[in-house]
Design a protein around this motif. Structure first.
Motif, mmCIF file in Angstrom:
data_model
loop_
_atom_site.group_PDB
_atom_site.id
_atom_site.type_symbol
_atom_site.label_atom_id
_atom_site.label_comp_id
_atom_site.label_asym_id
_atom_site.label_seq_id
_atom_site.Cartn_x
_atom_site.Cartn_y
_atom_site.Cartn_z
ATOM 1 N N UNK A 1 -29.944 -39.822 -12.956
ATOM 2 C CA UNK A 1 -28.466 -39.538 -13.117
ATOM 3 C C UNK A 1 -27.691 -39.965 -11.841
ATOM 4 N N UNK A 2 -28.260 -40.097 -10.894
ATOM 5 C CA UNK A 2 -27.364 -40.635 -9.653
ATOM 6 C C UNK A 2 -26.993 -42.187 -9.883
ATOM 7 N N UNK A 3 -27.859 -42.910 -10.337
ATOM 8 C CA UNK A 3 -27.319 -44.396 -10.494
ATOM 9 C C UNK A 3 -26.510 -44.580 -11.495
ATOM 10 N N UNK A 4 -26.799 -43.628 -12.805
ATOM 11 C CA UNK A 4 -25.754 -43.779 -13.742
ATOM 12 C C UNK A 4 -24.251 -43.082 -13.475
ATOM 13 N N UNK A 5 -24.264 -42.195 -12.539
ATOM 14 C CA UNK A 5 -22.830 -41.598 -12.107
ATOM 15 C C UNK A 5 -22.211 -42.716 -11.243
ATOM 16 N N UNK A 6 -23.007 -43.017 -10.332
ATOM 17 C CA UNK A 6 -22.489 -44.100 -9.596
ATOM 18 C C UNK A 6 -21.857 -45.156 -10.178
ATOM 19 N N UNK A 7 -22.725 -45.735 -11.165
ATOM 20 C CA UNK A 7 -22.188 -47.068 -12.275
ATOM 21 C C UNK A 7 -20.974 -46.602 -12.891
ATOM 22 N N UNK A 8 -20.931 -45.416 -13.663
ATOM 23 C CA UNK A 8 -19.977 -44.805 -14.447
ATOM 24 C C UNK A 8 -18.496 -44.816 -13.458
ATOM 25 N N UNK A 9 -18.719 -44.499 -12.485
ATOM 26 C CA UNK A 9 -17.539 -44.225 -11.460
ATOM 27 C C UNK A 9 -16.938 -45.598 -11.163
ATOM 28 N N UNK A 10 -17.910 -46.570 -10.911
ATOM 29 C CA UNK A 10 -17.320 -48.104 -10.763
ATOM 30 C C UNK A 10 -16.642 -48.517 -12.271
ATOM 31 N N UNK A 11 -17.116 -48.346 -13.359
ATOM 32 C CA UNK A 11 -16.192 -48.550 -14.463
ATOM 33 C C UNK A 11 -15.030 -47.925 -14.629
ATOM 34 N N UNK A 12 -14.909 -46.499 -14.310
ATOM 35 C CA UNK A 12 -13.926 -45.720 -14.273
ATOM 36 C C UNK A 12 -12.717 -46.270 -13.444
#
Length: 525
Positions: A30-41
């Motif tokens: 979940x940590x790596x996913x949240x970090x990547x989604x923040x970059x996408x956003x």
């Protein structure tokens, strides 16, 4: 004409997003996913990316996390990356469904790519009506435990959709979703008061839900003016639940401009993928659902859902709903939802087919068929899965063949029983209306009044019947005997309309008198 802003509109932005999607597919926690989604956003257009952190709370308590990161998430990332490919196959730019462009049709494959991009936060999210999941993820860590739980239930429904699409492959998702904006013709109260058309048949169902009604029915969505309501936030009532068990409906949040007071929106072609239990704070995901509704020749379900927003009355103005003005508004809205200038039922669809739920069949047969008849008594006294075909029962034979032997035979016979007063409309190809207590929760509506308004609108629309789901609401416990009495008295639209308007004056004199009590007294005159 206005068009939707898509993640792939800018070549440079799209190139960055495609690289980020590869990173998403490689996320293992979940940590790596949240970090990547923040970059996408951030790439998509700013906003409060920190809200995405709500995903951490969900996956820390989820037993399905290993499967999600191993199979579901890579598929979502791959599906999102196919947006431009699918877009180029059918349409260069997607128009808003608005007063200018009233009908939008998209392939279900394209819809899946749009939903995947939304799930990965690739749409701008800083304004109301956004198609981004950023605020949705915030709800997964809501301070109220029941909000977190219901939000998780919604999320599980949406993730299950992608699991099912993964199983068949994106290429196996056939058919088109048609979204159409309907505008009611201008009707004055004098038009309603001079309408001598008969009132249609009404079936009152205390069990089951609108989504159980099958393809023969036009299924009501108790919508917000902005379609989807709070589905991408923490909403958890009728519209939000429907949009999660039929996730393809979510695309309407992106496409449909807010409705005016004389407009409704129909959506045909979506499939139901999930079961659920509860409602509101008790909402739970209940597993897979296999949609048995008939499909059109392109492969999309014939299910047709119509969104209509009720007046938001609130406590301060709840009594105003009985005024001529407010009744007129709700009549116009429901007429816009239910009226169709041409038959809207495909000739390919068998009469009521075999799409009826167990609850509907059992309850309606109990109500409408003579329980002293041998086959009817046997039918309702056994589990529906063990029942036999109508012909077999008629011969007094109890063979366990319901799922294989002549399902259309007994379904057609059943439909003829409960819609016996509507043969002309059925032959013309108009669906019945499946509805219920529209706008009677937080919006403050009186279900007694709304049931009558919808009965009038259904009848004026030439529909064969109204299937009314009461959800065991005690406020409409006497709906069936009242409907039977009005039908027996042969009231027409203008007679019922006059009675509704008379009630406002009577209620001012006798404020404790309910509408149903008043109508019963009118029947005794």
């Amino acid at each position: 004409m206005a068009y939707i802003d898509l993640p792939c509109d800018s070549a440079s932005v799209w190139s960055k997003l495609l690289d980020l999607y590869k990173d998403v597919a490689a996320c293992c926690d979940e940590s790596s996913l949240c970090s990547t989604l923040e970059q996408i956003a951030r790439t998509a257009g700013g906003g409060d990316e920190s809200a995405i952190g709500g995903l951490r709370a969900f996956f820390k308590s989820s037993e399905d996390a290993p499967r999600f990161f191993g199979t579901t998430l890579p598929f979502i990332a791959e599906t999102a990356s196919q947006l431009k490919v699918e877009l180029d196959k059918e349409i260069k730019r997607i128009p808003f469904c608005s007063a200018v462009h009233r009908t939008v049709s998209l392939s279900r494959r394209l819809v899946a790519t749009l939903l995947a991009n939304a799930l990965l936060c690739a749409f701008p999210h800083e304004k109301k009506g956004s198609f981004s999941f950023v605020q949705f993820y915030k709800g997964l860590s809501h301070v109220e435990a029941d909000r977190r739980s219901s939000q998780a239930a919604k999320f599980k429904c949406i993730l299950h959709y992608f699991d099912r699409v993964r199983e068949i492959g994106l290429a196996g998702l056939n058919g088109y979703i048609m979204i159409r904006r309907h505008k009611a013709k201008s009707l004055q109260m004098k038009d309603w008061l001079s309408n001598a058309d008969p009132l249609c048949h009404v079936e009152v169902l205390s069990r089951g839900s609108i989504e159980d009604a099958g393809s023969m029915a036009l299924q009501a969505d108790f919508a917000a003016r902005h379609l989807g309501g709070g589905v991408l936030r923490t909403g958890r009532v009728q519209e939000e639940i429907r949009f999660c068990i039929n996730p393809e409906l979510l695309v309407s949040v992106l496409l449909v401009k807010p409705m005016d007071s004389n407009e409704a929106v129909s959506i045909q072609g979506t499939e139901r993928f999930s079961r659920y239990s509860g409602y509101g704070r008790t909402l739970k995901y209940a597993g897979d659902y296999q949609d048995s509704n008939q499909c059109d020749k392109w492969g999309a379900p014939l299910t047709k859902i119509v969104a209509m927003d009720a007046l938001n009355l609130g406590r301060a103005s709840a009594k105003d709903q009985y005024s001529e003005e407010k009744i007129g508004r709700e009549l116009t809205k429901s007429y816009a939802a239910f009226h169709s200038p041409v038959p809207d039922l495909s000739p390919e669809l068998p009469l009521f087919a075999a799409t009826l739920s167990k609850e509907i069949i059992t309850e309606a047969l109990t109500s409408h068929l003579n329980s002293t008849d041998r086959w009817a008594s046997n039918f309702v006294s056994r589990p529906i899965e063990e029942a036999t075909s109508l012909d077999a029962f008629a011969d007094g034979i109890a063979n366990d063949v319901i799922r294989l032997a002549q399902p259309e035979s007994w379904a057609n016979h059943f439909a003829g029983k409960i819609l016996s007063s509507a043969s002309d409309s059925l032959q013309a190809g108009y669906r019945a209306v499946a509805t219920g207590n529209w706008g009677c929760g937080a919006f403050g509506g009186d279900p007694q009044l709304k049931s009558m308004i919808q009965w009038i609108a259904t009848s004026a629309s030439g529909r064969p019947a109204m299937l009314y789901y009461s959800f065991d609401d005690t406020r409409v416990a006497e709906l069936k005997p009242l409907v039977d009495g009005i039908s027996a008295a042969r009231w027409n639209i203008k007679r019922l309309m006059k009675a509704l308007l008379d009630y406002e004056r009577a209620q001012k004199k006798h404020p404790k008198t309910t509408l149903f009590d008043f109508l019963q007294s009118e029947l005794q005159r």
